[in-house]
Design a protein around this motif. Structure first.
Motif, short mmCIF file in Angstrom:
data_model
loop_
_atom_site.label_atom_id
_atom_site.label_comp_id
_atom_site.label_asym_id
_atom_site.label_seq_id
_atom_site.Cartn_x
_atom_site.Cartn_y
_atom_site.Cartn_z
N ALA A 93 14.94 13.17 -12.11
CA ALA A 93 15.14 13.29 -10.66
C ALA A 93 13.90 12.86 -9.89
N LEU A 94 12.72 13.23 -10.38
CA LEU A 94 11.48 12.81 -9.73
C LEU A 94 11.31 11.29 -9.79
N GLY A 95 11.63 10.71 -10.92
CA GLY A 95 11.53 9.25 -11.05
C GLY A 95 12.47 8.52 -10.12
N LEU A 96 13.70 9.02 -10.01
CA LEU A 96 14.67 8.37 -9.11
C LEU A 96 14.28 8.55 -7.65
N ALA A 97 13.78 9.73 -7.31
CA ALA A 97 13.35 9.95 -5.93
C ALA A 97 12.16 9.07 -5.58
N THR A 98 11.23 8.92 -6.52
CA THR A 98 10.08 8.05 -6.28
C THR A 98 10.53 6.61 -6.12
N LEU A 99 11.45 6.17 -6.93
CA LEU A 99 11.98 4.80 -6.82
C LEU A 99 12.62 4.58 -5.46
N ASN A 100 13.42 5.53 -5.01
CA ASN A 100 14.09 5.39 -3.71
C ASN A 100 13.08 5.37 -2.56
N VAL A 101 12.10 6.25 -2.61
CA VAL A 101 11.11 6.31 -1.52
C VAL A 101 10.25 5.05 -1.49
N MET A 102 9.84 4.56 -2.65
CA MET A 102 9.03 3.33 -2.68
C MET A 102 9.81 2.14 -2.16
N SER A 103 11.07 2.02 -2.52
CA SER A 103 11.85 0.89 -2.04
C SER A 103 12.08 1.00 -0.53
N PHE A 104 12.27 2.21 -0.03
CA PHE A 104 12.39 2.37 1.42
C PHE A 104 11.07 2.03 2.10
N GLY A 105 9.96 2.39 1.48
CA GLY A 105 8.64 2.05 2.04
C GLY A 105 8.41 0.56 2.12
N ILE A 106 8.86 -0.18 1.12
CA ILE A 106 8.72 -1.65 1.15
C ILE A 106 9.56 -2.22 2.28
N MET A 107 10.78 -1.71 2.43
CA MET A 107 11.64 -2.19 3.51
C MET A 107 11.04 -1.84 4.87
N LEU A 108 10.48 -0.65 5.01
CA LEU A 108 9.86 -0.24 6.26
C LEU A 108 8.65 -1.10 6.58
N THR A 109 7.84 -1.41 5.58
CA THR A 109 6.68 -2.27 5.79
C THR A 109 7.11 -3.66 6.27
#
Length: 180
Positions: A93-109
Motif C-alpha cells: 500500500a505504501l509503494g502504491l501510494a508513493t507511486l501515485n503521489v510521485m506521478s501526480f507531482g510530475i503532472m503538477l510540475t
C-alpha cells in the motif's frame, strides 16, 4: 583569424553578459516549441498517473477477489484473515501510494511550468532571483508591529524573545589587509 582594419572586432562576452542570460539554450525556442516542451512534462506525468492508477486498481481488485469464497462452497464459509500478511500489505500500500503521489507531482510540475511559461530550471532560477532581488515596499511600522506581536507570543509560550544582535556593518571603502 585576426580582424582586418576594415572589420570591427567581435565583442568578447564578459562575465556580466553570461550571467545576465543563463537561459540562452531556451531563449532561442519559438513560442510553439516552448509550449511543446512545457506540455511534454505535463503529458508524461498524466500518462504516468494513468498507469499508476491502473496498477493500483488492479492490485485492489486482486485483493478483493482473494477474499471471495469459491463458487461451490456454502456462503457460510468465510476465509479466515491471515494476520501474518499485514506487513506485506502495508508495504504494498505504501509503494502504491508513493507511486501515485510521485506521478501526480510530475503532472503538477508540468502544469506549473506551462502556467508560468518556464522551459528549464535555469529560467526558474533566473525569475526567482529577479523577484528576490527586487526592492520591496517594506513598511517599518508594520515590521515593528509584527516583531512586537511575535515577542508577546513567544513570551506567552515561555520562550526566549530577545532579538538577535545585528552584525556590525563594516565600511566597504576599507581595503582588506593584504596577505604576505
Amino acid at each position: 583569424m585576426a580582424p582586418t582594419a576594415g572589420e570591427p572586432a567581435s565583442p568578447q562576452p564578459s562575465k556580466s553578459d553570461s550571467r545576465a542570460s543563463p537561459t540562452s539554450s531556451t531563449a532561442s525556442y519559438s513560442p510553439l516549441m516552448r509550449q511543446v516542451r512545457e506540455f511534454g512534462l505535463f503529458f508524461a506525468g498524466a500518462s504516468f498517473l494513468a498507469a499508476s492508477i491502473a496498477v493500483s486498481r488492479r492490485s485492489v481488485l486482486r485483493r478483493r477477489f482473494d477474499t471471495l469464497p469459491p463458487f461451490h462452497t456454502s456462503n457460510r464459509y468465510t476465509k479466515p484473515f491471515d494476520g501474518s500478511d499485514r506487513v506485506s500489505l502495508a508495504t504494498q500500500a505504501l509503494g502504491l501510494a508513493t507511486l501515485n503521489v510521485m506521478s501526480f507531482g510530475i503532472m503538477l510540475t508540468g502544469g506549473i511550468s506551462w502556467a508560468f511559461d518556464l522551459c528549464s530550471v535555469a529560467e526558474l532560477r533566473e525569475r526567482t532571483q529577479a523577484v528576490l532581488q527586487r526592492p520591496g515596499n517594506a513598511d517599518p511600522e508594520a515590521e515593528k508591529e509584527m516583531e512586537d506581536m511575535m515577542k508577546s507570543l513567544l513570551d506567552k509560550l515561555g520562550m526566549d524573545s530577545t532579538l538577535p544582535e545585528k552584525p556590525k556593518q563594516e565600511d566597504s571603502n576599507e581595503d582588506p589587509p593584504a596577505k604576505k
